[in-house]
Scaffold this motif. Structure first.
Motif, PDB file in Angstrom:
ATOM      1  N   MET A 302       0.832  -1.203   0.000  1.00  0.00           N
ATOM      2  CA  MET A 302       0.000   0.000   0.000  1.00  0.00           C
ATOM      3  C   MET A 302       0.872   1.262   0.000  1.00  0.00           C
ATOM      4  O   MET A 302       0.595   2.219  -0.726  1.00  0.00           O
ATOM      5  N   MET A 303       1.949   1.251   0.800  1.00  0.00           N
ATOM      6  CA  MET A 303       2.820   2.438   0.846  1.00  0.00           C
ATOM      7  C   MET A 303       3.462   2.681  -0.518  1.00  0.00           C
ATOM      8  O   MET A 303       3.636   3.819  -0.947  1.00  0.00           O
ATOM      9  N   THR A 304       3.798   1.590  -1.218  1.00  0.00           N
ATOM     10  CA  THR A 304       4.399   1.739  -2.548  1.00  0.00           C
ATOM     11  C   THR A 304       3.408   2.401  -3.502  1.00  0.00           C
ATOM     12  O   THR A 304       3.757   3.332  -4.236  1.00  0.00           O
ATOM     13  N   LYS A 305       2.150   1.955  -3.460  1.00  0.00           N
ATOM     14  CA  LYS A 305       1.129   2.540  -4.346  1.00  0.00           C
ATOM     15  C   LYS A 305       0.901   4.009  -4.009  1.00  0.00           C
ATOM     16  O   LYS A 305       0.829   4.861  -4.880  1.00  0.00           O
ATOM     17  N   VAL A 306       0.746   4.291  -2.701  1.00  0.00           N
ATOM     18  CA  VAL A 306       0.467   5.670  -2.282  1.00  0.00           C
ATOM     19  C   VAL A 306       1.651   6.571  -2.652  1.00  0.00           C
ATOM     20  O   VAL A 306       1.469   7.680  -3.159  1.00  0.00           O
ATOM     21  N   TYR A 307       2.879   6.075  -2.446  1.00  0.00           N
ATOM     22  CA  TYR A 307       4.047   6.926  -2.727  1.00  0.00           C
ATOM     23  C   TYR A 307       4.156   7.224  -4.226  1.00  0.00           C
ATOM     24  O   TYR A 307       4.508   8.337  -4.629  1.00  0.00           O
ATOM     25  N   GLU A 313       6.451   9.530  -9.098  1.00  0.00           N
ATOM     26  CA  GLU A 313       7.535   8.682  -9.610  1.00  0.00           C
ATOM     27  C   GLU A 313       6.998   7.320 -10.026  1.00  0.00           C
ATOM     28  O   GLU A 313       5.966   6.878  -9.519  1.00  0.00           O
ATOM     29  N   SER A 314       7.726   6.643 -10.917  1.00  0.00           N
ATOM     30  CA  SER A 314       7.278   5.310 -11.351  1.00  0.00           C
ATOM     31  C   SER A 314       7.508   4.292 -10.231  1.00  0.00           C
ATOM     32  O   SER A 314       8.340   4.509  -9.342  1.00  0.00           O
ATOM     33  N   ALA A 315       6.776   3.180 -10.312  1.00  0.00           N
ATOM     34  CA  ALA A 315       6.954   2.128  -9.296  1.00  0.00           C
ATOM     35  C   ALA A 315       8.266   1.385  -9.556  1.00  0.00           C
ATOM     36  O   ALA A 315       8.761   1.360 -10.689  1.00  0.00           O
ATOM     37  N   LEU A 316       8.818   0.790  -8.493  1.00  0.00           N
ATOM     38  CA  LEU A 316      10.071   0.040  -8.629  1.00  0.00           C
ATOM     39  C   LEU A 316       9.817  -1.316  -9.285  1.00  0.00           C
ATOM     40  O   LEU A 316       8.757  -1.905  -9.095  1.00  0.00           O
ATOM     41  N   GLU A 317      10.825  -1.817 -10.012  1.00  0.00           N
ATOM     42  CA  GLU A 317      10.688  -3.150 -10.618  1.00  0.00           C
ATOM     43  C   GLU A 317      10.651  -4.232  -9.546  1.00  0.00           C
ATOM     44  O   GLU A 317       9.901  -5.197  -9.622  1.00  0.00           O
ATOM     45  N   THR A 318      11.497  -4.070  -8.527  1.00  0.00           N
ATOM     46  CA  THR A 318      11.497  -5.019  -7.398  1.00  0.00           C
ATOM     47  C   THR A 318      11.054  -4.235  -6.160  1.00  0.00           C
ATOM     48  O   THR A 318      11.887  -3.622  -5.490  1.00  0.00           O
ATOM     49  N   PRO A 319       9.764  -4.227  -5.846  1.00  0.00           N
ATOM     50  CA  PRO A 319       9.297  -3.366  -4.751  1.00  0.00           C
ATOM     51  C   PRO A 319       9.681  -3.856  -3.357  1.00  0.00           C
ATOM     52  O   PRO A 319       9.835  -3.035  -2.457  1.00  0.00           O
TER      53      PRO A 319
END
Ligand SMILES: NC(=O)c1ccc[n+]([C@@H]2O[C@H](COP(=O)([O-])OP(=O)(O)OC[C@H]3O[C@@H](n4cnc5c(N)ncnc54)[C@H](O)[C@@H]3O)[C@@H](O)[C@H]2O)c1
Ligand SMILES: O=c1ccn([C@@H]2O[C@H](COP(=O)(O)OP(=O)(O)O[C@H]3OC[C@](O)(CO)[C@H]3O)[C@@H](O)[C@H]2O)c(=O)[nH]1
Length: 387
Positions: A302-307, A313-319
């Protein structure tokens, strides 16, 4: 503004003086902010640091100037402590070492901070007939009964085996070599001492058990406003990873569950305790949000999506990556499996309920993290490392 404020029983609230120990920390800073902006109360703010409350102390033209006074002191060894407690109507003790990375690596400091150093505070309140609100922790519950049941037991579905109730649930810690529990055990003993002071000497007390309060100003970002090798609590760890565009580290698979409550909701509960002594004295209160339960893995997702949303910024390949607790925290780490607060007592006594969803509280908190730290992180990462 302040003159017409009423308590829960419709009586006008009289302005009081509060001696707040640990006022410069995460919870203290939000509590000071609330008391200054919405109440007429005075605060004697005690801490070793004041960076998180600087905006409330300066300049002298602030509307609450004169109602908050900072005293830089360490309660371990400062003879001013009793005098400051005597000057106040109420003492709130927030001072503690309360980051899990310290519990197994600095167990002596942890036990001294959470038990020994709190003793004079309790004693001075009791001897001088001063009311005390003491901050304990949800960690005093330790592990749930559910975690000891066989994986296929139907009893695992029964909330009686996992919902944590102040007056019913046992405190279940690991063995002594699991030094993680040094903190919970010290907090439990200080709770028992305060309770006994109430029973035997009439101390007016309230004990608060916070369940993972999170929001702006929590802990530090390693290498920016804290030590590079420091390990803060999970919100700051994951914020740091997101700001640096590195995978979020999931300890032991990120299977542990937590309920997170927005600091601003939780502070409302503390204000109700401060202003309704008749309803709060003698009670131990869970303060959390039972509706915001996630596994640590779900929190990372969830934090990755919200950030991604708030930073653009784009999402990381390896989150995420998995890491063992031994590698991350060292020998002697152990974990609480699940923490859902029962809300019966706080509902009945103070009519309090949390409002903010996990998504919303992460959105406002990560917006703050991005605005506060993104530039500084970029600069620090651009600097050539010295050989
Ligand atoms: N944030 C949470 O979700 C949470 C959860 C459970 C319990 N708690 C309890 O709430 C309290 C406050 O937590 P927080 O999250 O604000 O932590 P924090 O570390 O941000 O704040 C604690 C403050 O106490 C100060 N302090 C520590 N030792 C001191 C000493 N000897 N003399 C003077 N000041 C001292 C620190 O400098 C710090 O500013 C702690 O007792 C903690 O155990 C918090
Ligand atoms: O990078 C990380 C950091 C942590 N974890 C895991 O997240 C869980 C929560 O960790 P944290 O927020 O650090 O702390 P706890 O909830 O375990 O303990 C706190 O609860 C209340 C309080 O008393 C004060 O805040 C404190 O003791 C945990 O499972 C970590 O292992 C992770 O996966 N990755």
């Amino acid at each position: 503004m302040a003159a017409s404020r009423m308590d829960l029983d419709g009586r006008p609230i009289k302005p009081i003086t509060i001696c707040m120990i640990g006022a410069g920390g995460f919870i203290g800073s939000h509590l000071c902010e609330k008391l200054m902006s919405e109440t007429p109360h005075k605060v004697l703010a005690l801490d070793v640091y004041n960076d998180k409350i600087k905006h409330l102390l300066e300049p002298d033209s602030l509307p609450w100037a004169g109602r908050i006074q900072f005293h830089r002191l360490n309660i371990k060894h400062d003879s001013r402590l009793e005098g400051l407690i005597k000057m106040a109507d109420l003492t709130i003790n927030l001072a503690a070492i309360c980051t899990p990375a310290d519990y197994n690596t600095r167990p002596l400091d942890t036990i001294y901070s959470n038990f020994i150093d709190a003793l004079p505070v309790v004693k001075y309140c009791s001897e001088n007939n001063k009311r005390l609100i003491h901050f304990s922790t949800c960690e005093v519950y330790g592990k749930t009964i559910q975690s000891f049941l066989p994986k296929d037991s139907p009893l695992r579905q029964d909330p009686a085996y996992y919902v944590l109730k102040e007056d019913v649930s046992p405190c279940i810690f690991g063995s002594i070599e699991k030094q993680r529990w040094s903190y919970a055990c010290a907090k439990q003993l200080i709770e028992r001492l305060i309770y006994a002071e109430g029973a035997e000497n009439g101390l007016e007390f309230t004990i608060v058990r916070p369940f993972n309060w999170i929001g702006p100003r929590m802990d530090f970002i390693p290498g920016i406003d804290g030590p590079s090798e420091g390990v803060p609590r999970v919100l700051a760890c994951f914020s740091n990873n997101l700001l640096r565009r590195e995978p979020l580290k999931l300890v032991d698979g990120g299977q542990s569950q937590r309920t997170f409550v927005y600091i601003k909701d939780a502070i409302e509960a503390v204000l109700l305790m401060i202003e309704n002594p008749g309803r709060a004295n003698g009670h131990i209160f869970n303060v959390g949000n039972p509706n915001n339960e996630v596994t640590v893995r779900q929190l990372a997702e969830m934090m990755t999506k919200v950030y991604t949303k708030v930073s653009g910024e784009s999402a990381l390949e390896t989150p995420t990556i998995d890491v063992s607790s031994k590698e991350f925290y060292g020998e002697g780490y152990d974990d609480s499996d699940k923490r859902i607060p029962d809300m019966t007592i706080i509902n009945k006594q103070l009519g309090w309920n949390p409002k903010t969803s996990l998504w919303d509280l992460l959105e406002s908190t990560l917006t703050y993290q991005h605005r506060t730290y993104a530039e500084a992180i970029k600069k620090s990462m651009a600097k050539p490392t010295s050989s």
